[in-house]
Design a protein around this motif. Sequence first.
Motif, short mmCIF file in Angstrom:
data_model
loop_
_atom_site.label_atom_id
_atom_site.label_comp_id
_atom_site.label_asym_id
_atom_site.label_seq_id
_atom_site.Cartn_x
_atom_site.Cartn_y
_atom_site.Cartn_z
N THR A 1 -8.39 0.97 1.92
CA THR A 1 -7.17 0.16 1.87
C THR A 1 -7.29 -0.85 0.73
OG1 THR A 1 -8.05 -1.47 3.41
CG2 THR A 1 -6.85 0.39 4.36
N PRO A 2 -6.18 -1.47 0.33
CA PRO A 2 -6.27 -2.47 -0.74
C PRO A 2 -7.18 -3.65 -0.38
CG PRO A 2 -4.00 -1.82 -0.44
CD PRO A 2 -4.78 -1.18 0.67
N ASP B 1 0.83 -1.19 0.00
CA ASP B 1 0.00 0.00 0.00
C ASP B 1 0.88 1.26 0.00
OD1 ASP B 1 -2.05 1.77 0.10
OD2 ASP B 1 -2.80 1.17 2.06
#
Length: 131
Positions: A81-82, A3
Motif C-alpha cells: 500500500t502507499p 491508491d
Amino acid sequence: MTDPIADYLTRVRNAYMAGKKVVEIPSSKMKESITKILFEKGYILSYKVVEGTPYNTIKIALKYHPETKMAAIKKIERVSTPGLRQYTSVEDMPRVLNGLGIAIISTSKGVITDKEAKELGIGGEVICYVY
C-alpha cells in the motif's frame, strides 16, 4: 484518490461479487499491465482499452464457470500500500496458495508474475495476490 491500484482491485472484486459480466475502470499503464497478466493467466475473459476524451478506460469481461457460475477469481488482495510498501527479493519470493495462485510484482523489468521474477532472478514490489 490515494491508491488507484486498490480502487482497481476493489472494482474487479465487487463486479465479481455482484455477478457482472463487464467492469469499466479508469486506465493507467500499471492497471493495463495488471489486466494483461490477469488475461494471460486466464483469470478474465478479455479486456479492451477504450480511448476517451477526459480519460481512457479499461473494459474487462469477467470470467465465470459455465455450469456453476463460480467466479474465476476467488480472492484478489492488495499487498503493498502507499503507507506500507512491501518489497521482496528473489530468495523470499511469496508462493500464493502453494503455487496455485499468482503474485503480481512490479520490478525493474516491468510488471510480471512471481514465477517470471524467479526465472529472471529479480525482486521487486509485491502489488497483489490473485487466486
